[in-house]
Design an enzyme around this catalytic site. Structure first.
Site, mmCIF file in Angstrom:
data_model
loop_
_atom_site.group_PDB
_atom_site.id
_atom_site.type_symbol
_atom_site.label_atom_id
_atom_site.label_comp_id
_atom_site.label_asym_id
_atom_site.label_seq_id
_atom_site.Cartn_x
_atom_site.Cartn_y
_atom_site.Cartn_z
ATOM 1 N N LYS A 22 -35.847 -11.771 7.595
ATOM 2 C CA LYS A 22 -35.706 -10.667 8.554
ATOM 3 C C LYS A 22 -34.882 -11.096 9.763
ATOM 4 C CE LYS A 22 -39.203 -7.819 9.287
ATOM 5 N NZ LYS A 22 -40.597 -7.369 9.563
ATOM 6 N N THR A 23 -35.083 -12.319 10.227
ATOM 7 C CA THR A 23 -34.286 -12.833 11.346
ATOM 8 C C THR A 23 -32.813 -12.852 10.979
ATOM 9 O OG1 THR A 23 -36.116 -14.181 12.153
ATOM 10 C CG2 THR A 23 -33.898 -14.836 12.845
ATOM 11 N N ARG A 37 -20.734 -2.342 20.301
ATOM 12 C CA ARG A 37 -20.874 -1.447 21.453
ATOM 13 C C ARG A 37 -20.179 -1.967 22.698
ATOM 14 N NH1 ARG A 37 -25.972 -1.136 19.653
ATOM 15 N NH2 ARG A 37 -26.832 -2.420 21.302
ATOM 16 N N ALA A 45 -23.886 -18.998 13.649
ATOM 17 C CA ALA A 45 -24.171 -20.361 13.208
ATOM 18 C C ALA A 45 -24.725 -20.238 11.789
ATOM 19 C CB ALA A 45 -25.177 -21.034 14.135
ATOM 20 N N TYR A 76 -33.789 -18.527 3.241
ATOM 21 C CA TYR A 76 -32.806 -19.090 4.174
ATOM 22 C C TYR A 76 -31.391 -18.979 3.616
ATOM 23 C CZ TYR A 76 -30.597 -22.418 7.357
ATOM 24 O OH TYR A 76 -29.774 -23.007 8.287
#
Length: 127
Positions: A22-23, A37, A45, A76
């Site tokens: 999710k990150t 925006r 990274a 990951y």
């Protein structure tokens, strides 16, 4: 804007694989939207893990990798792969200025001796 968010140590990212992916997906989408925006340049990274268990050494930029999409490390590996995909899609579709750095085998001050990555493992075994 620097997108540095993600646990990189295998024990840490495998502790909560859903939060890890999710990150790397939702967090990336949020940052890309912000960059779009405000007209900011965005650096991701990324990691050598996008190559998975490579069959080509050394890996060149055009190599797509050998990744297991359902293995325990996939949260990951695939999270970083989708982050890179999103970066390039936002660049192509919205002209967001992007940079992607695939970082290999880092080590630095404050890193836990039992971090689980290759450099810290090597140092601890040598000691």
């Amino acid at each position: 804007i620097y997108h540095l968010a993600s646990p990189a140590s295998p024990p840490h990212y495998m502790f909560n694989p859903i939060k890890t992916i999710k990150t790397n997906t939702i967090g990336t989408i949020n940052l890309l939207g912000l960059a779009k925006r405000v007209g900011a340049r965005l650096l991701l990274a990324s990691t050598s893990e996008v190559y998975g268990n490579p069959k080509v050494h050394p890996q060149v930029e055009s190599y797509f990798g050998n990744v297991n999409p359902i293995g325990p490390r996939a949260c990951y590996d695939e999270g970083k792969r989708i982050a890179e995909t999103l970066f390039f899609d936002y660049h192509r579709q919205h002209n967001v200025e992007i940079r992607v750095a695939r970082i290999f085998n880092t080590y630095g001050p404050g890193m836990h001796p039992y971090d689980g990555r290759v450099v810290s493992n090597f140092i601890m075994q040598a000691l």
